[in-house]
Design an enzyme around this catalytic site. Sequence first.
Site, PDB file in Angstrom:
ATOM      1  N   SER A 110       0.834  -1.193   0.000  1.00  0.00           N
ATOM      2  CA  SER A 110       0.000   0.000   0.000  1.00  0.00           C
ATOM      3  C   SER A 110       0.879   1.258   0.000  1.00  0.00           C
ATOM      4  CB  SER A 110      -0.956  -0.057   1.197  1.00  0.00           C
ATOM      5  OG  SER A 110      -1.962   0.914   1.081  1.00  0.00           O
ATOM      6  N   ASP A 118      -8.483  -3.705  -6.717  1.00  0.00           N
ATOM      7  CA  ASP A 118      -8.025  -3.253  -5.411  1.00  0.00           C
ATOM      8  C   ASP A 118      -8.716  -1.934  -5.088  1.00  0.00           C
ATOM      9  OD1 ASP A 118      -6.560  -1.980  -3.320  1.00  0.00           O
ATOM     10  OD2 ASP A 118      -4.792  -3.155  -3.812  1.00  0.00           O
ATOM     11  N   HIS A 158      -7.428  -5.673  -1.109  1.00  0.00           N
ATOM     12  CA  HIS A 158      -6.229  -4.840  -0.956  1.00  0.00           C
ATOM     13  C   HIS A 158      -5.127  -5.687  -0.335  1.00  0.00           C
ATOM     14  CE1 HIS A 158      -3.907  -1.229  -0.629  1.00  0.00           C
ATOM     15  NE2 HIS A 158      -3.869  -1.258   0.686  1.00  0.00           N
TER      16      HIS A 158
END
Length: 477
Positions: free
Chosen positions: A205, A414, A443
């Site tokens: 991320s 995502d 995610h």
Amino acid sequence: MRKTLLAVAIAVAGATTVVPAASAAPNTLAWGPCPAGAFPTPDLQCTTMKVPLDYRDPGGRTIDIAVSRLPSKNPAKRRGVLLTNPGGPGGGGLDYPQLLKLVRMPPDVLDSYDIIGFDPRGVAHSTPVTCDLKPEQIAVGNLPYANGPADVVKQAALAKQEAEQCAEAKTGSMLPYLTTANTARDMDRIRAALGEAKVSYLGASYGTYLGAVYTTLFPERSDRFVLDSSLGPGGYDIDAMRGFARGMEDRFPDFAAFAAAHPEYGLGTTPARVTAKFHELAARLDREPVEGVDGSVFRGLTFQGLYVTDLTQLAKDWQGLDQGRAPKPPEAPVTGVENLLASRFAVICGDSAWPRSIASYQVDVAVDRIRYPLLGAASANISACAYWAPPAEPRVRITGHGPANVLMVQNQRDPGTPLSGARKLRAAFGERARMITIDQGGHGAYLFTPSKCGNALVTEYLVSGKRPDDTFCAAGS
């Protein structure tokens, strides 16, 4: 409060400045027990080291950086260290190596590296910052949904107050230096203190942007870099924030199909009816919140629920709200959430310049409400960044200059870091990078999802250095 869910839900590059090289002596870290916390860390060793607050003044004020180590237990196979970051910004990473072990990081990877975690500057055990946010400010959540221009004006007043509190708080003097570039410089200090000529890296991320910045600033010190669920080359800028709405549109059809296939939840018998239920629930909760859950929090709760592979809990949460019952929020002390939001503001607002005109946000909200009706009028809303001091240095520009040592892994659907942004980062890296794209939603791609194809390719790269060409992994493979 229930609205804290939204703050957590939407939580979870210019010229390069030349800075002095890391100068810490090899093997200077003294390892010991880790700080007490809610997450068990029986295998971890921890320490604290000093780094400059301002790398332009290396002899000036210092701050603490908390570092952890999960040592390789096979010296014959150990090849170095693997720095890690689980994302954020605002989240701690001290216990992340332990979490990776618990989710069954392959033994070959654990043997090959000492897995290194750390709390980024300003976070948790690393000289934490505060904005003195009150519970009622935290309860508003991060970027509530704007139903019209007046809501943007209302949010602007709240955002300005947040920015002023951050600047005036006891840690306000630290804010200009809590940037991704400085965190990358901290990582290089960690490398030097570990006595390593190079480091490998696994970041997820926001951690992908941190890794991209590190390997841009220190290409000769970068070994094998894995970027899981990537932001675009601009990092957490206004485009990434608005990208949340694109990501939710990409991922939501998976949930609509799931809910329609499970009539026991009563959310609709077709994906179209589940989508209609979303808008119906959001509007109803705006009028009549359920135990503090209004339409903004419901949208954030849904966005957060789309992060995971198993969509059962999200369906149960919808069912409960439809029947007048609010879901139980995750237990999190207000102090922890406050630091998360304060450090998040510092990084996002300090990395790049944000528009300052309220009218520009009103236009963005109007456009994104139509373009991305599920979340667009929230993710385009104004934040404290509109009232932040200008960035202290130019944003790091991600380019193709450096070794061909970056492997990206990305889910097609995502919600938090959409595929569109990852493709832009892949293009910015050029021949430095290759990307594995997986036909799945959620995610986080490596270890936290069931793709045998993606997991095997990443593991092989970390262990052997064999990097695949750009690869597509089919659903279920």
